[in-house]
Each structure stands twice: as C-alpha cells, then as structure tokens.
Design a protein around this motif. Structure first.
Motif, mmCIF file in Angstrom:
data_model
loop_
_atom_site.group_PDB
_atom_site.id
_atom_site.type_symbol
_atom_site.label_atom_id
_atom_site.label_comp_id
_atom_site.label_asym_id
_atom_site.label_seq_id
_atom_site.Cartn_x
_atom_site.Cartn_y
_atom_site.Cartn_z
ATOM 1 N N GLU A 210 0.821 -1.207 0.000
ATOM 2 C CA GLU A 210 0.000 0.000 0.000
ATOM 3 C C GLU A 210 0.857 1.260 0.000
ATOM 4 N N TYR A 211 1.949 1.226 0.758
ATOM 5 C CA TYR A 211 2.712 2.470 0.859
ATOM 6 C C TYR A 211 3.440 2.798 -0.429
ATOM 7 N N LEU A 213 1.993 2.297 -3.281
ATOM 8 C CA LEU A 213 0.897 2.916 -4.034
ATOM 9 C C LEU A 213 0.746 4.375 -3.591
ATOM 10 N N LEU A 214 0.857 4.587 -2.284
ATOM 11 C CA LEU A 214 0.756 5.958 -1.789
ATOM 12 C C LEU A 214 1.891 6.800 -2.359
ATOM 13 N N ARG A 216 3.286 6.471 -5.083
ATOM 14 C CA ARG A 216 3.000 6.816 -6.475
ATOM 15 C C ARG A 216 1.857 7.813 -6.585
ATOM 16 N N THR A 217 0.831 7.649 -5.741
ATOM 17 C CA THR A 217 -0.286 8.589 -5.872
ATOM 18 C C THR A 217 0.111 9.978 -5.401
ATOM 19 N N LYS A 218 1.167 10.089 -4.587
ATOM 20 C CA LYS A 218 1.543 11.448 -4.211
ATOM 21 C C LYS A 218 2.395 12.097 -5.288
ATOM 22 N N MET B 61 -6.948 7.583 -11.223
ATOM 23 C CA MET B 61 -5.589 7.850 -10.747
ATOM 24 C C MET B 61 -4.518 7.146 -11.581
ATOM 25 N N ARG B 94 -0.884 12.735 -10.873
ATOM 26 C CA ARG B 94 -1.071 12.187 -9.539
ATOM 27 C C ARG B 94 -0.443 13.106 -8.509
ATOM 28 N N GLY B 95 -1.183 13.365 -7.452
ATOM 29 C CA GLY B 95 -0.610 14.160 -6.372
ATOM 30 C C GLY B 95 -0.689 15.644 -6.654
ATOM 31 N N PHE B 102 -6.173 7.192 1.166
ATOM 32 C CA PHE B 102 -6.378 5.749 1.164
ATOM 33 C C PHE B 102 -7.342 5.274 2.218
ATOM 34 N N SER B 107 -1.418 0.750 6.721
ATOM 35 C CA SER B 107 -0.418 0.177 5.825
ATOM 36 C C SER B 107 -0.013 1.145 4.722
ATOM 37 N N ALA B 108 -0.601 2.351 4.707
ATOM 38 C CA ALA B 108 -0.324 3.253 3.582
ATOM 39 C C ALA B 108 0.970 4.038 3.764
ATOM 40 N N LEU B 109 1.496 4.089 4.987
ATOM 41 C CA LEU B 109 2.725 4.849 5.204
ATOM 42 C C LEU B 109 3.916 3.905 5.227
ATOM 43 N N ASN B 110 5.012 4.385 4.671
ATOM 44 C CA ASN B 110 6.233 3.595 4.692
ATOM 45 C C ASN B 110 6.711 3.455 6.141
ATOM 46 N N VAL B 122 7.707 14.651 -1.784
ATOM 47 C CA VAL B 122 7.182 15.037 -3.078
ATOM 48 C C VAL B 122 7.492 16.509 -3.377
ATOM 49 N N ILE B 173 -0.204 14.284 3.278
ATOM 50 C CA ILE B 173 0.599 13.899 2.113
ATOM 51 C C ILE B 173 -0.180 14.179 0.827
#
Lengths: 317, 354
Positions: A210-211, A213-214, A216-218, B61, B94-95, B102, B107-110, B122, B173
């Motif tokens: 998921e991260y 993907l995040l 990339r979406t950012k 997206m 994107r972005g 999300f 799970s979306a953050l590294n 970014v 973000i």
C-alpha cells in the motif's frame, strides 16, 4: 540500546565458552595420540606431556586449557604440522589468504545479488525472471566445491586461462589475485544466489504494498517510488541473511582452500584433523566460531541501527 | 450550492469499462460508468464491496493493477483523456492535480521512513523546493490536518502514530502536492467511530478552505449524508441511481437504494434491520437484465430479461429501474413501508445534516 548491546555481547561470550568446551571435549575423544612418531625421544615426550598436563585427569586438563587461553591467549603448540611452533602464531600467519577470498566473495556477491534480485523482481514472471530463478536454484542447491571442480576443469584444464592451484610464489597483488579468481568465483555463486532470491521476494512484496501505491499517488515516478521506498525497505530483512551467508562462505572456503591449495585457515583445519594435531584443530575451530559469533553480533546490532522500529523502540529493551 | 456547481465540470468520466483478467475469465468490474464532478462539490460514490467504486477511481488515478484492462470510455480532465496518458507522464497528474486518500492508513505509510520526510519528499523531488521551505510547508500541513506538537512529530516514524493520526498524515501527504481534486477512498473505514467524525470534519474544512472538488467513496450512507452534495449509487459495476443527497435520501427510486437505506441502522428504528439478501453477482458472467433483480424481492419480470436504462426523474436525479417506466405504473411496487416511515422521521427531524 547500551543495555541491549551488553546483553548481546554477554550471550556471545557464553556461546563462545560453550563452543570452546565442546571442541576441547570432542578433540579429546578423537583417535590418534599427539606422539606417534616412534623416534620421538621418550624423555622429550614425557616432558611435553608434563608441560601440557596430558597425564592429568580431563577436568584438570580442561582447567589448564581454559586458563591458558583466557590469561595469555595461549592455545598450545603444534606438534605435527609445524612442530614446536605456537598455534596462535600459525593461525595468524594463515589469516591473510582466508580473509582475502572470504571478503572478496562477500563484497562481490552482495552487489551482484542486489542487481539480479532487482532485475528479477522488476521483470517478474517474464523469461528474464524465470532464467534468474532457475540459476538461483542451481547455485543455492549445489555446494561450492562442485563449482570449484567444474571451474578447475573448464578454465584451467580444458581452457587454460587460470592456474589450477594457488600460486604461492606470486609476488604482486595482481598475480595473487589471478590465481585466486577461481576459488573466489566458486565461493561467490551461492551467496549471490541467496541474496538474489531474498531480494526478489522482498521487492515483489514491497512493490505491491500500500505504501508504494501511496508513494505513487503522491506523484513520485515509478522509479522514484521503487528506489526510495520498496528497495530501501527490502534491505532490512536482507541484512539478516548476511549471517547465514558469511558462515556459508567460510564453510565453503574450508573445502575450497584445500582444493586450490590455498594456505589459509580452512586448509589448516582439514590438515590438522587428519594429522591429529589436536591443539591446532581446537584453535582453528575456536577461530571459526569466534568469527561467526562476531558476525552475528554485528548484524544483530546493525539491525537495530537500520530499522527504526527496533532502534526507537530500543529504549525499553 | 446547486446553482454554482452546475457550470463547471472539472472531471468527467464517460462510459468507463474496466475488466480484470482472472483465471475464470474477464471480470467486468466496471460496466459503463459515467459521471461528472463539478468544481467545489463533494460527489459520493456509494456501493457494496465489489460494486466497482474503487476500481473506477483507480482508473482515474492511473493505478489500476497490471491485469486490468480499460476496455472503453474516457476520463476527461483538463482537456486530456486520462485513459490515454502514458504511465511515464501520469506522475505529473497524480498528487499535483488529483490527490488520493487511502482506505487503510495503517499500511499506507512507509514504516521505516520518517513522517516528515514522507510529506516533504514530493515537494523536494517534484517541486524543487528547498529543504527548509519543504519542512515549513509540511509543518503547516500537519497543523492543518490537526496534528499536535508538529515539530516533534515531524521526526517520528509511522509506528509511533495512532490510526487516526496516521490518516491525518495521509491526508497531509495528499495535500502536499496542492491538488484540485481530492479522492477519498473509504478514508474512515479503518478508524473507530469517534475518530471518524473528526477526520470527516477535517476533510470538509480543508475542502472549503482550499476550494477542492472531492470524490468520496464509501459504503457507509451515514457518512455520505454528512459529506456529499451529490450521490452516485453503484451496483455490479454500474451507477444505478444518481441524485443530490436530498434526492437520494428522501426520494430514493431504485430498489437497491431502498435496500441500502433500509439496511442502515439508526437510533429510532426498533424493528429488525433489513439486511440485503444474497451476494453481489459474479462479474465474470454479469446477469442479464437488472443485476440487482435476483436479490430484489419486488423485481418485475422484465428486470430479469432486459437491462433498464437511466430514467430521468428530475434535472439532477435519475435511476436505472424499470419501475420508473410508464408501463410499470400499474405494478404497484413501492418502497418498503418501514423505509417510508424512516424517511418521514428524518425529514421531520430537520433534514440530512441535522
């Protein structure tokens, strides 16, 4: 963190102590006496036996063995291979070639493994990935001495590019390296394959996370996202496989050194066992154990430094 | 609000069809979806799991999975058809133009990158902002999304954050690239209810302050009522009903919308909650006729045979059900009495947002 380091070092010393005790016992159980030469003067033999307390009971011998090592790093003397020489001195003199081939193999296989693992992961399920995966399975499952023989046959006999054996007369570094090429290649195949396999798996998992993907979406490009997020995160579990790799390379070099007649620790161990030079055998065993333990310690500690989840949480440890 | 948003279409999805290659065949996840997003509005897309709502916005997206095929349709944004934009160029959109929040902030953050770096990354990479400037902006974003002690939090890692805090970071973000469209894919599903309300409030506030256009994906009608100007109800890869929030909540026309509204718990209802019977259809072989017919107790004969077109009810309200056909007038199918009673109650208690 400081407490954690201390506890790791404590555990390491305990393990080393157990290994020393075990190798002392095992070697005492081996056949062959230290003095088999019928021409040895009985007087000298008696004196030596006295000096090394060989006529005492095993517990007393054990006490002296430990005391000598701990107080002045005295592992005894060699009686057969280099009669009369200090075992520790022999050990040190054999160190350079062993370190050379082991470390060079390690330093070759890490970048190569990372490159191939990345290529395989990025081209997942294409023919490139399949070719790499098949090679990985071969290189992981076939032991290094088989590759040693294959290389020796093809590149020294059928196609004489490299010398068959280590050139002990070599003077320049280049000459030395030339004769060390084959053993290094033979030793590097397995660890390279290991890293490739691990990195491929880790990268594929991280790329579909998921991260990523995040990332990339950012707005990061795919390459930026993979390098900055997936690749970096994949290296953490890889660092843990280094332990197995280093001990694996050393185990392989035991036989490889013998095959290519390299005057290193590995050949020394094999030789000393067959000759019944017990003091020497014990010393080399301890040397190998100590190196493995130090590797484990370094990887354990570096794990804490690389992974913030261990490092920052480490205050509690 | 309805008058101002009429004019300016910012994103337009036209007859989008997306399928996935799977072992059993082609899964037709999205089967001809069309909608417009107007500048400054919040458009909700509501539907069960597997109705194709997430797939539709993933197509917007450009982050569809590798086995997805956009079979037809176009996504018009800023004079470009996003379905034709190449992967190498998509990162410009994107972005920076369209941001995404999300579903699962856990799970979306590294996990091994500092929060601050994940926000500034970014800015530094794409906008060429200096390090200090990026940090300043990130701190401000963190304050905007309601994070206390920003200076200290900036240096921390995701595992030191709670779920709600992580979702705020994900929002920060998404805002870092200054997008004009914000897509929220079930942003509060993974959070507990008290945090949910705060996050929604925050999103609403940010939307107002930055004049964002928002697409809000959810299966929770309670959330929709508080957030959306307009609602699209999706079922089996199609939009079955579209209308303003008031229209969808007070005058639902499609049996599926009735079923969704009836299955939503509220405090007054004393009787059993009506769960929708059955499961969504297998999208490898989508059913003939109205896809909802097999689960619909009051389905007409024609529902099983022929797919209903969209029937216009008002300028803004339309539904794909044969019930709206003039010939169905004598079938006497009406929305369930319990739902009727509930809508009456809602109206009396002062509308949607009360």
């Amino acid at each position: 963190m400081f407490k954690y380091i201390l506890s790791r070092i404590g555990a390491m010393l305990l393990t080393l102590f157990l290994i020393m005790s075990l190798s002392f016992m095992v070697v005492r159980l081996m056949p062959m006496s230290l003095f088999e030469n019928p021409e040895t003067d009985p007087e000298i033999q008696r004196k030596l036996e006295d000096k090394y307390h060989l006529n005492d009971t095993i517990p007393v011998q054990y006490f002296y063995f430990m005391k000598d090592i701990i107080t002045d790093l005295n592992f005894g003397i060699s009686v057969k291979i280099r009669p009369g020489l200090d075992v520790f001195g022999i050990l040190v003199s054999r160190l350079p070639p062993t370190i050379l081939i082991n470390f060079i193999s390690l330093f070759i296989s890490i970048p190569l493994g990372l490159i191939f693992g990345t290529i395989a992961a990025l081209n997942r399920n294409t023919w490139i990935d399949h070719v790499i995966s098949v090679l990985v399975i071969i290189f992981i499952s076939v032991p290094s001495f088989i590759f040693g023989s294959v290389l020796q046959y093809t590149l020294t006999f059928a196609l004489p590019i490299f010398p068959t054996l280590y050139d002990s007369q070599a003077v320049t570094f280049a000459q030395k390296m030339h004769s060390l090429c084959l053993p290094i290649v033979a030793l590097s195949l397995n660890p390279t394959a290991t890293i490739t396999r691990y990195l491929r798996g880790e990268l594929i998992e991280n790329i579909s996370s998921e991260y990523l993907l995040l990332a990339r979406t950012k707005g990061l490009t795919k390459a930026q996202a993979i390098v900055r997020h997936a690749f970096r995160n994949s290296l953490i579990p890889i660092s843990n496989t280094l332990i197995g790799m280093i001990t694996g390379i050393m185990g392989g070099s035991l036989v490889i050194e013998k095959m290519f007649a390299i005057p290193g620790e590995g050949g020394l161990l094999v030789k000393s066992i067959f000759a019944g030079d017990h003091f020497l055998t014990v010393a080399v065993l301890i040397f190998y154990s100590a190196v493995s333990l130090v590797t484990i310690l370094i990887v354990d500690l570096s794990y804490g430094i690389i992974d913030p989840r261990v490092r920052v949480g480490g205050g509690k440890a | 609000m309805a008058e101002t948003m009429k004019k300016d279409v910012i994103l337009s999805v036209r007859d989008l069809r997306v399928s996935f290659r799977a072992y059993g065949g082609l899964v037709q996840a999205v089967r001809g979806v069309s909608f417009d997003l107007y500048r400054g509005e919040t458009l909700a897309i509501v539907g069960e799991s597997g109705s194709g709502k997430s797939v539709s916005i993933k197509a917007v997206m450009g982050i569809l999975a590798n086995n997805a095929i956009i079979e037809s349709g176009e996504i018009l944004y800023d004079g470009k058809d996003l379905t034709k934009v190449k992967e190498e160029d998509f990162h410009e959109i994107r972005g920076h133009r369209i941001g995404l929040i999300f579903q699962d902030p856990l799970s979306a953050l590294n996990p091994i990158m500092k929060i601050g770096k994940q926000i500034t990354e970014v800015l530094r990479l794409k906008k060429g902002v200096s390090k200090a400037e990026a940090k300043e902006k990130a701190l401000e974003l963190m304050r905007v999304v309601g994070i206390p002690d920003v200076e200290q939090r900036f240096e921390q890692y995701p595992f030191q954050f709670s779920g709600g805090m992580r979702q705020r970071i994900v929002i920060a973000i998404a805002l870092a690239g200054d997008p004009e469209i914000l897509i929220c894919d079930e942003p509060t599903t993974a959070l507990d209810v008290t945090v949910q309300a705060k996050i929604l409030e925050q999103i609403n506030q940010i939307k107002k302050d930055r004049n964002l256009s928002v697409i809000f994906i959810t299966h929770d009608l309670g959330v929709v009522a508080n957030m959306a100007d307009r609602v699209n109800v999706m079922y089996a890869g199609k939009i079955v009903e579209t209308g303003t929030s008031e229209e969808i909540f007070f005058e639902p026309a499609h049996p599926y919308t009735w079923a969704l509204l009836s299955s939503m718990p509220d405090l007054q209802t004393k009787d059993r909650l009506n769960a929708i019977p059955g499961t969504p259809p297998n999208m490898i072989f989508p059913p003939k006729g109205d896809a909802f017919a097999p689960r619909n107790a009051c389905a007409l004969k024609i529902d099983h045979e022929k797919e209903p077109p969209m029937f216009k009810i008002t300028e803004t309200h339309a539904a794909a059900t044969w019930l709206l056909h003039p010939m169905a007038a004598d079938s006497h199918v009406e929305m369930p009495a319990s739902l009727k009673a509930r809508i009456e109650r809602m109206k009396r208690s002062g509308g949607l947002n009360g």
